[in-house]
Design a protein around this motif. Structure first.
Motif, PDB file in Angstrom:
ATOM      1  N   MET A 159       7.656 -16.702  26.854  1.00 16.90           N
ATOM      2  CA  MET A 159       6.730 -16.707  27.275  1.00 16.90           C
ATOM      3  C   MET A 159       5.515 -16.454  26.856  1.00 16.90           C
ATOM      4  SD  MET A 159       7.066 -17.184  31.159  1.00 16.90           S
ATOM      5  CE  MET A 159       5.773 -18.301  31.111  1.00 16.90           C
ATOM      6  N   GLY A 160       4.372 -16.686  26.766  1.00 16.96           N
ATOM      7  CA  GLY A 160       3.439 -15.891  26.305  1.00 16.96           C
ATOM      8  C   GLY A 160       2.272 -16.540  27.125  1.00 16.96           C
ATOM      9  N   PRO A 161       0.372 -15.495  26.048  1.00 19.07           N
ATOM     10  CA  PRO A 161      -0.905 -16.405  27.010  1.00 19.07           C
ATOM     11  C   PRO A 161      -0.652 -17.387  25.623  1.00 19.07           C
ATOM     12  CG  PRO A 161      -0.639 -13.954  26.565  1.00 19.07           C
ATOM     13  CD  PRO A 161       0.952 -14.599  26.499  1.00 19.07           C
ATOM     14  N   SER A 162      -1.550 -18.156  25.771  1.00 21.51           N
ATOM     15  CA  SER A 162      -1.673 -19.390  24.790  1.00 21.51           C
ATOM     16  C   SER A 162      -2.261 -18.380  23.358  1.00 21.51           C
ATOM     17  CB  SER A 162      -3.137 -20.132  25.149  1.00 21.51           C
ATOM     18  OG  SER A 162      -2.603 -20.982  26.116  1.00 21.51           O
ATOM     19  N   GLY A 163      -1.877 -19.035  22.698  1.00 16.34           N
ATOM     20  CA  GLY A 163      -2.407 -18.172  21.227  1.00 16.34           C
ATOM     21  C   GLY A 163      -1.392 -17.137  20.905  1.00 16.34           C
ATOM     22  N   SER A 164       0.182 -17.194  21.627  1.00 16.25           N
ATOM     23  CA  SER A 164       0.647 -16.066  21.348  1.00 16.25           C
ATOM     24  C   SER A 164       1.652 -16.006  20.466  1.00 16.25           C
ATOM     25  CB  SER A 164       1.401 -15.513  23.266  1.00 16.25           C
ATOM     26  OG  SER A 164       1.911 -16.571  23.078  1.00 16.25           O
ATOM     27  N   GLY A 165       2.166 -17.077  19.582  1.00 12.37           N
ATOM     28  CA  GLY A 165       2.889 -17.548  19.038  1.00 12.37           C
ATOM     29  C   GLY A 165       4.180 -18.191  18.941  1.00 12.37           C
ATOM     30  N   LYS A 166       4.270 -18.474  20.919  1.00 11.81           N
ATOM     31  CA  LYS A 166       5.631 -19.381  21.632  1.00 11.81           C
ATOM     32  C   LYS A 166       5.829 -20.632  20.284  1.00 11.81           C
ATOM     33  CE  LYS A 166       3.333 -20.533  24.819  1.00 11.81           C
ATOM     34  NZ  LYS A 166       2.336 -20.261  25.022  1.00 11.81           N
ATOM     35  N   SER A 167       5.034 -21.530  20.325  1.00  9.66           N
ATOM     36  CA  SER A 167       5.319 -23.013  19.459  1.00  9.66           C
ATOM     37  C   SER A 167       6.098 -22.425  18.147  1.00  9.66           C
ATOM     38  CB  SER A 167       4.449 -23.310  19.825  1.00  9.66           C
ATOM     39  OG  SER A 167       4.465 -24.265  20.778  1.00  9.66           O
ATOM     40  N   THR A 168       5.118 -21.038  17.213  1.00  6.87           N
ATOM     41  CA  THR A 168       4.985 -20.711  15.813  1.00  6.87           C
ATOM     42  C   THR A 168       7.029 -20.410  16.252  1.00  6.87           C
ATOM     43  OG1 THR A 168       3.372 -20.748  15.732  1.00  6.87           O
ATOM     44  CG2 THR A 168       5.215 -19.401  14.348  1.00  6.87           C
ATOM     45  N   PHE A 169       7.037 -19.245  17.244  1.00  8.26           N
ATOM     46  CA  PHE A 169       8.200 -18.902  17.408  1.00  8.26           C
ATOM     47  C   PHE A 169       9.375 -20.212  17.332  1.00  8.26           C
ATOM     48  CE2 PHE A 169      12.188 -18.204  19.348  1.00  8.26           C
ATOM     49  CZ  PHE A 169      12.623 -16.586  19.323  1.00  8.26           C
ATOM     50  N   LEU A 170       9.308 -21.265  18.148  1.00 13.93           N
ATOM     51  CA  LEU A 170      10.053 -22.113  17.631  1.00 13.93           C
ATOM     52  C   LEU A 170      10.323 -23.255  16.989  1.00 13.93           C
ATOM     53  CD1 LEU A 170      10.703 -24.381  21.041  1.00 13.93           C
ATOM     54  CD2 LEU A 170      10.268 -25.461  19.115  1.00 13.93           C
ATOM     55  N   HIS A 171       8.945 -23.507  16.162  1.00  9.66           N
ATOM     56  CA  HIS A 171       8.935 -23.749  15.073  1.00  9.66           C
ATOM     57  C   HIS A 171       9.991 -23.761  13.581  1.00  9.66           C
ATOM     58  CE1 HIS A 171       5.761 -26.430  16.117  1.00  9.66           C
ATOM     59  NE2 HIS A 171       6.914 -26.880  17.018  1.00  9.66           N
ATOM     60  N   CYS A 172       9.928 -21.783  13.460  1.00  9.74           N
ATOM     61  CA  CYS A 172      10.729 -20.800  12.992  1.00  9.74           C
ATOM     62  C   CYS A 172      11.947 -20.750  12.868  1.00  9.74           C
ATOM     63  CB  CYS A 172       9.575 -19.631  12.620  1.00  9.74           C
ATOM     64  SG  CYS A 172       8.122 -19.586  11.459  1.00  9.74           S
ATOM     65  N   ALA A 173      12.382 -20.784  14.045  1.00  9.60           N
ATOM     66  CA  ALA A 173      13.781 -20.570  14.876  1.00  9.60           C
ATOM     67  C   ALA A 173      14.859 -21.961  14.441  1.00  9.60           C
ATOM     68  CB  ALA A 173      13.777 -20.530  16.127  1.00  9.60           C
ATOM     69  N   ALA A 174      13.610 -22.980  14.417  1.00 12.29           N
ATOM     70  CA  ALA A 174      14.716 -24.413  14.133  1.00 12.29           C
ATOM     71  C   ALA A 174      13.878 -24.853  13.116  1.00 12.29           C
ATOM     72  CB  ALA A 174      14.043 -25.308  15.382  1.00 12.29           C
ATOM     73  N   GLY A 175      13.705 -24.171  12.412  1.00 11.28           N
ATOM     74  CA  GLY A 175      14.099 -25.020  10.449  1.00 11.28           C
ATOM     75  C   GLY A 175      12.548 -26.497  10.476  1.00 11.28           C
ATOM     76  N   LEU A 176      11.383 -26.482  11.234  1.00 16.20           N
ATOM     77  CA  LEU A 176      10.931 -27.128  11.828  1.00 16.20           C
ATOM     78  C   LEU A 176       9.961 -26.307  10.610  1.00 16.20           C
ATOM     79  CD1 LEU A 176      10.593 -28.479  15.204  1.00 16.20           C
ATOM     80  CD2 LEU A 176      11.015 -29.741  13.271  1.00 16.20           C
ATOM     81  N   ASP A 177       9.050 -25.183  10.574  1.00 19.11           N
ATOM     82  CA  ASP A 177       8.537 -24.262   9.764  1.00 19.11           C
ATOM     83  C   ASP A 177       8.806 -23.269   9.239  1.00 19.11           C
ATOM     84  OD1 ASP A 177       5.833 -23.845   8.992  1.00 19.11           O
ATOM     85  OD2 ASP A 177       5.014 -23.536  11.062  1.00 19.11           O
ATOM     86  N   VAL A 178       8.575 -23.206   7.641  1.00 17.33           N
ATOM     87  CA  VAL A 178       9.046 -21.793   7.578  1.00 17.33           C
ATOM     88  C   VAL A 178       8.080 -20.757   6.839  1.00 17.33           C
ATOM     89  CG1 VAL A 178       9.676 -21.030   4.794  1.00 17.33           C
ATOM     90  CG2 VAL A 178       9.870 -23.514   5.502  1.00 17.33           C
ATOM     91  N   PRO A 179       8.883 -19.192   7.894  1.00 19.10           N
ATOM     92  CA  PRO A 179       8.428 -18.074   7.690  1.00 19.10           C
ATOM     93  C   PRO A 179       7.982 -17.727   6.475  1.00 19.10           C
ATOM     94  CG  PRO A 179      10.664 -18.226   8.678  1.00 19.10           C
ATOM     95  CD  PRO A 179      10.321 -19.089   7.836  1.00 19.10           C
ATOM     96  N   SER A 180       6.305 -16.753   6.366  1.00 16.93           N
ATOM     97  CA  SER A 180       5.818 -15.932   5.593  1.00 16.93           C
ATOM     98  C   SER A 180       6.614 -15.321   5.518  1.00 16.93           C
ATOM     99  CB  SER A 180       4.631 -15.673   6.131  1.00 16.93           C
ATOM    100  OG  SER A 180       3.495 -16.767   6.578  1.00 16.93           O
ATOM    101  N   SER A 181       7.762 -14.024   5.707  1.00 22.28           N
ATOM    102  CA  SER A 181       8.600 -13.711   5.497  1.00 22.28           C
ATOM    103  C   SER A 181       9.521 -13.216   6.585  1.00 22.28           C
ATOM    104  CB  SER A 181       7.842 -12.287   5.012  1.00 22.28           C
ATOM    105  OG  SER A 181       7.250 -11.602   5.935  1.00 22.28           O
ATOM    106  N   GLY A 182      10.444 -12.353   6.046  1.00 26.41           N
ATOM    107  CA  GLY A 182      12.088 -11.819   7.225  1.00 26.41           C
ATOM    108  C   GLY A 182      12.956 -13.503   6.925  1.00 26.41           C
ATOM    109  N   SER A 183      14.396 -12.867   7.602  1.00 22.19           N
ATOM    110  CA  SER A 183      14.847 -14.064   7.967  1.00 22.19           C
ATOM    111  C   SER A 183      15.470 -15.017   9.155  1.00 22.19           C
ATOM    112  CB  SER A 183      16.793 -12.845   7.268  1.00 22.19           C
ATOM    113  OG  SER A 183      17.195 -13.855   7.916  1.00 22.19           O
ATOM    114  N   VAL A 184      15.911 -16.118   9.006  1.00 24.93           N
ATOM    115  CA  VAL A 184      16.232 -16.420   9.999  1.00 24.93           C
ATOM    116  C   VAL A 184      17.993 -17.332   9.185  1.00 24.93           C
ATOM    117  CG1 VAL A 184      16.269 -18.604  12.172  1.00 24.93           C
ATOM    118  CG2 VAL A 184      13.665 -17.961  10.384  1.00 24.93           C
TER     119      VAL A 184
END
Length: 243
Positions: free
Chosen positions: A40-65
């Motif tokens: 959860m989080g306010p609009s623009g908090s990064g919720k969808s980006t979190f899901l997309h990176c965790a699911a392999g739908l998007d590639v992080p700029s840095s870090g490990s998944v």
């Protein structure tokens, strides 16, 4: 319990130079197997980006998944597509069903795309669990919104994925239907040992999960076990979500 999903210091930046926007900032989180986690989080908090990176739908700029024991960094798009198809299930706000296909054809589509055999016993078991046994030959237009989302959940489960990601899965449903679908997701975790990660803006939806991660400005700022709708709403208010 082992972790199904693990993010270590994950950042995601969109754009470059002065126009760059950081959607995630050094996020570290783990999702244990057999759990139901709301994000959860306010609009623009990064919720969808979190899901997309965790699911392999998007590639992080840095870090490990990591998904299970697999590091996603360095995988090509073809490899990521194959991984998602075999090991990840998705349930979206818009049900994403194919109108010309009936329930069974929609549910088994991921298997057919992967060239995998349909286990008829497992298919029948899933349709029974999601309450669609009598609707197998129906097309989406012949189903209610709640039934269509049940088809989407069955489709997410048919490959026996390691984790199911839900992106506002009840956002298009009325209150009563949403509660039925949330109850079904919780049952999938409790009776089938599935792992579910659900992005939501709704404190009532989050209360069906076993734990909640709170995101603000691209960072995890809090976590809550055994959430209630009131406790989640109160925490969100202090984050400025409803201010």
């Amino acid at each position: 319990m082992t972790d199904v999903v693990r993010l270590d210091a994950v950042s995601k930046v969109y754009g470059k130079g002065q126009g760059a926007v950081a959607a995630l900032r050094e996020v570290t989180a783990s999702i244990p197997r057999g759990t139901f986690t709301a994000v959860m989080g306010p609009s623009g908090s990064g919720k969808s980006t979190f899901l997309h990176c965790a699911a392999g739908l998007d590639v992080p700029s840095s870090g490990s998944v990591r998904l299970g024991g697999t590091e996603l960094a360095g995988m090509g798009e073809t490899e990521l597509t194959e991984l998602r198809r075999r090991r990840v299930g998705f349930v979206f706000q818009s049900f994403n069903l194919i109108p010309a296909l009936d329930v069974v054809e929609n549910v088994t589509l991921p298997l057919r795309l992967a060239g995998a055999r349909v286990d008829r016993e497992w298919l029948a078991e899933i349709l029974r669990r999601v309450g669609l046994e009598g609707r197998a030959g129906h097309r989406p237009a012949q189903l209610s919104g709640g039934q269509q989302q049940r088809v989407a959940i069955a489709r997410a489960l048919v490959t026996r994925p390691e984790v199911v990601f839900g992106d506002e899965p009840t956002g298009a449903l009325d209150t009563m239907t949403a509660r039925e679908v949330l109850g079904l997701l919780r049952e999938v975790v409790e009776s089938m040992g599935q792992t579910v990660v659900m992005v939501t803006h709704d404190p009532v939806a989050a209360s069906y999960a076993g734990s909640v991660l709170f995101l603000a400005d691209g960072r995890i700022v809090d976590a809550m076990s055994a959430p209630t709708a009131d406790k989640v709403a109160e925490r969100m208010t202090r984050m400025g979500a409803y201010a």
